[in-house]
Write a protein that holds these residues in place. Sequence first.
Motif, PDB file in Angstrom:
ATOM      1  N   ALA A  12       0.966  -1.261  -0.031  1.00  0.00           N
ATOM      2  CA  ALA A  12       0.019  -0.147  -0.063  1.00  0.00           C
ATOM      3  C   ALA A  12       0.721   1.069   0.079  1.00  0.00           C
ATOM      4  N   PRO A  13       0.445   2.420  -0.528  1.00  0.00           N
ATOM      5  CA  PRO A  13       1.139   3.737  -0.421  1.00  0.00           C
ATOM      6  C   PRO A  13       1.132   4.244   0.811  1.00  0.00           C
ATOM      7  N   LEU A  14       1.774   3.699   1.989  1.00  0.00           N
ATOM      8  CA  LEU A  14       1.858   4.320   3.285  1.00  0.00           C
ATOM      9  C   LEU A  14       3.059   4.961   3.538  1.00  0.00           C
ATOM     10  N   GLY A  15       4.158   5.326   2.493  1.00  0.00           N
ATOM     11  CA  GLY A  15       4.997   6.442   2.912  1.00  0.00           C
ATOM     12  C   GLY A  15       5.943   6.107   4.039  1.00  0.00           C
ATOM     13  N   LEU A  16       6.397   4.835   4.177  1.00  0.00           N
ATOM     14  CA  LEU A  16       7.164   4.618   5.213  1.00  0.00           C
ATOM     15  C   LEU A  16       8.676   4.593   4.791  1.00  0.00           C
ATOM     16  N   SER A  17       9.814   5.731   5.197  1.00  0.00           N
ATOM     17  CA  SER A  17      10.854   5.715   4.715  1.00  0.00           C
ATOM     18  C   SER A  17      11.825   6.160   5.865  1.00  0.00           C
ATOM     19  N   GLN A  18      12.998   5.456   5.769  1.00  0.00           N
ATOM     20  CA  GLN A  18      14.069   5.768   6.768  1.00  0.00           C
ATOM     21  C   GLN A  18      14.726   7.088   6.690  1.00  0.00           C
TER      22      GLN A  18
END
Length: 381
Positions: A136-142
């Motif tokens: 899903a396009p949840l936008g989790l980035s480090q």
Amino acid sequence: MNPYRFRFPSSRKLGFTLVELLVSTAVLAVLLLVTLSALETMQRSWRDTKGKVNQFRGARIAFETITRNLSQATLNTYWDYHYAATGSNVPPADAASPPAGYVRQSELDFRILPGVELGTGETPADLPGQALFFQAPLGLSQSYRGLGNLLNARGYYVRFQSNEDQRPAFLPGGVVPVKFRYQLMEYRPPAEQTSLTAGTAAAGGSASSKTVQGNTVYTRADWFKQDIDAVSRPIADNVLLLVISPQVPPETVEGTGKSPWWLAPGYRYSSRDANNTTPALDKPVVRADGTLDQGTSHLLPPLVRVTLVAGEEGSMGRWLASQGNTAVDICAAADAPFAESRHYERDLTRLKDYLTAERLNFRVFTATVPLRNAAWDSTTY
């Protein structure tokens, strides 16, 4: 003596007698007791209600997290050739072989499977119920912010384990006691970690320096096992069971002889499978007239019923202590296997009866989630 002489009234003082004082004191004491009893009842009711709300607060928040993220699941499908010789969009060695037709294709995957299949040597007691994985396009980035449409994998499953590895390292031993609980786990790898060594995913494969980069990792059969322990975190304690059932709207099957759960009669679902009645991944079939029957391949289910069974900390602690702090196969103990979707209500009733008999304080959360990106039409049903 003058009979007409003026006489003042008697100077005798008026007041309450001792008996009257005792009676009034007794009446006042009774009124105070009644008032205090009513106030205590109201306070107890408020404390009990507040306690029940707080008992399942974590499970409720986790349940809302699952349903919110699940509703955004996507496959980002497109149309491509299908070659009967290879059973895919990969052309056969014989370049003269024409494609059988167009079919939906996707590199992404929507997967529901028994939780026990996630572990190595673990039993249904350790990984009860079903596991759910999707993108899903949840936008989790480090590394980046403001990229809300980044594609992420997300998964949910229940695991029985201790909190030993979850305790803060800076606290001395014994400050946070070790306890064993069923925990709802969330699989959430960041967008930067969607690659793996090519030889690690295949069964029996050897390690290789070559890596599979980017979202193409989702094309592998066991992409959801990639770093599952490293990128999973508990989001709720005392979650005993997670049941996931793909369905179609009931009105679409009226008069067809089908049930709303015909998509996944055994709860198992893979968007790469043309027929989810068996664990095998069936490919599209070329009909006698030359057309292609793709079934449910590369389709999201229109509806997904999510059921979460959560226990209360106090009763769960006592129950697990009586079991020696070991995992209990509650589905087997309750004779509620949750193996066939048509027996969902029966199995849920049996599970409730079992938990009640074990004197567990529990709550069942259930919701049917529509998937906004499910591209079904009347012909698909």
